[in-house]
Design a protein around this motif. Structure first.
Motif, short mmCIF file in Angstrom:
data_model
loop_
_atom_site.label_atom_id
_atom_site.label_comp_id
_atom_site.label_asym_id
_atom_site.label_seq_id
_atom_site.Cartn_x
_atom_site.Cartn_y
_atom_site.Cartn_z
N HIS A 173 92.59 76.06 40.27
CA HIS A 173 91.22 76.47 39.79
C HIS A 173 91.06 78.04 39.90
O HIS A 173 90.03 78.46 39.37
CB HIS A 173 90.41 75.91 40.75
N PHE A 174 91.68 78.71 41.02
CA PHE A 174 91.40 80.22 41.21
C PHE A 174 92.61 80.95 40.47
O PHE A 174 93.10 81.96 40.87
CB PHE A 174 91.29 80.47 42.77
N PHE A 175 93.07 80.26 39.21
CA PHE A 175 93.86 81.23 38.51
C PHE A 175 93.49 82.57 38.08
O PHE A 175 94.34 83.55 37.79
CB PHE A 175 94.45 80.47 37.09
N ILE A 176 92.06 82.86 37.99
CA ILE A 176 91.54 83.98 37.67
C ILE A 176 91.97 85.10 38.69
O ILE A 176 91.75 86.36 38.27
CB ILE A 176 90.03 83.83 37.47
N ASP A 177 92.18 84.57 39.96
CA ASP A 177 92.62 85.62 40.94
C ASP A 177 94.09 85.76 41.11
O ASP A 177 94.67 86.91 40.98
CB ASP A 177 91.77 85.27 42.42
N ASN A 178 94.64 84.56 41.10
CA ASN A 178 96.17 84.53 41.24
C ASN A 178 96.91 84.82 40.02
O ASN A 178 98.25 85.41 40.42
CB ASN A 178 96.52 83.16 41.63
N HIS A 179 96.42 84.88 38.88
CA HIS A 179 97.08 85.22 37.64
C HIS A 179 96.34 86.15 36.84
O HIS A 179 96.20 85.87 35.70
CB HIS A 179 97.69 83.79 36.95
N ALA A 180 95.75 87.03 37.47
CA ALA A 180 94.75 87.65 36.58
C ALA A 180 95.25 88.42 35.25
O ALA A 180 94.36 88.70 34.34
CB ALA A 180 94.30 88.90 37.60
N HIS A 181 96.43 88.91 35.31
CA HIS A 181 97.09 89.63 34.30
C HIS A 181 97.16 88.51 33.07
O HIS A 181 97.04 89.09 31.93
CB HIS A 181 98.63 90.21 34.73
N LEU A 182 97.38 87.21 33.29
CA LEU A 182 97.21 86.40 32.26
C LEU A 182 96.12 86.24 31.77
O LEU A 182 95.82 86.12 30.50
CB LEU A 182 97.72 84.93 32.89
N VAL A 183 94.90 86.22 32.19
CA VAL A 183 93.42 86.28 32.06
C VAL A 183 93.18 87.33 31.34
O VAL A 183 92.54 87.36 30.14
CB VAL A 183 92.60 86.12 33.23
N THR A 184 93.57 88.77 31.61
CA THR A 184 93.16 89.96 31.09
C THR A 184 93.97 90.05 29.78
O THR A 184 93.34 90.40 28.68
CB THR A 184 93.20 90.96 31.77
N ASP A 185 95.22 89.58 29.73
CA ASP A 185 95.97 89.56 28.28
C ASP A 185 95.23 88.64 27.47
O ASP A 185 95.00 89.00 26.37
CB ASP A 185 97.41 88.76 28.58
N LYS A 186 94.78 87.57 27.64
CA LYS A 186 93.98 86.64 26.85
C LYS A 186 92.63 87.35 26.33
O LYS A 186 92.31 87.28 25.28
CB LYS A 186 93.33 85.10 27.55
N VAL A 187 91.89 87.74 27.43
CA VAL A 187 90.63 88.52 26.91
C VAL A 187 90.78 89.76 26.08
O VAL A 187 90.27 89.92 24.90
CB VAL A 187 90.03 88.91 28.47
#
Length: 257
Positions: A224-238
């Motif tokens: 659930h906390f992939f936004i913290d633990n895999h932040a680089h994946l989230v910003t790539d998508k953004v």
């Protein structure tokens, strides 16, 4: 700028504005490091509600309606350029409530909405309510969720400061449901964690009910906390979404003045 709005690296000439809404118990610090990954044409604003970070000693909201009532007049002036809403978990549902208010008032909607780590707003919480539990029981639930560092959970002084906020946010998250009919003409991307057992693909898909265009659902590594633990994946998508949005909007950007 209002203390509700954290703008870590102001870019007044940016082409697009990204407004980010934290998860329950979270704060703007989740998003401020993103400025290093975002392009210079993006102005990042993170929402900082009462009860957290620099606003720690302010009383947090424990109901959705007054929280959004307070936020709405602060968001409207930010619509002077194309805006993307990004929310994670409870933040997704706060952002959704703002979308409904904007539509009800005939105001411009964001050019894209990114709902991350959240079931649709009509969904009941899977877990039984926890916000009313004793301190020890509540901390045990927090430990099971894996979102609060063990060192914090074991620090009684810190937890005495954080518990009012956590209880308030959890009350909103555990009691809020959207029960009206609405269709939003706003492109939608949904991000989920592959190991998030509370928010599987079937629950992510429930967002589609409120949007006229097909949702783009993307699963990322993590719980659930992939936004913290895999932040680089989230910003790539953004960043990918921002590029697509700007390419789509280029012919009509002049209407933002």
């Amino acid at each position: 700028m209002s203390k509700w709005l954290v703008n870590p690296l102001p870019r007044p000439d940016a082409d697009i504005r990204l407004i980010c809404f934290p998860y329950a118990g979270g704060n703007a610090a989740t998003y401020t490091p993103w400025t290093k990954q975002l392009g210079e044409n993006v102005d990042l604003i993170a929402i900082q509600a009462p009860g957290r970070a620099a606003r720690l000693f302010e009383t947090p909201y424990d109901e959705m309606e007054p929280l959004v009532d307070e936020l709405l007049p602060l968001i409207v002036p930010l619509l002077d350029k194309p805006v993307i809403f990004f929310g994670h978990s409870l933040g997704s549902r706060v952002a959704f409530e703002l979308l409904t208010r904007l539509k009800a008032r005939g105001l411009s909607l964001p050019v894209h909405f990114i709902a991350s780590g959240s079931a649709g707003p009509q969904e009941k919480a899977l877990r039984k309510p926890t916000y009313h539990l004793s301190d020890d029981e509540f901390k045990a639930e927090l430990s099971d969720l894996n979102g609060t560092p063990k060192a914090v959970l074991e620090n009684e002084e810190l937890m005495s400061l954080f518990l009012p906020l956590l209880r308030a946010d959890f009350k909103i998250a555990e009691t809020y449901r959207y029960t009206s009919d609405i269709t939003l003409d706003c492109p939608l991307t949904i991000l989920g964690g592959e190991d998030d057992t509370d928010i599987p693909l079937s629950r992510l898909q429930t967002w589609q009910e409120f949007f006229s265009s097909p949702a783009d659902i993307q699963m990322l590594s993590g719980d659930h906390f992939f936004i913290d633990n895999h932040a680089h994946l989230v910003t790539d998508k953004v960043n990918g979404i921002i590029s697509q949005v700007l390419n789509r909007l280029t012919p009509s950007m002049s209407r933002y003045g």
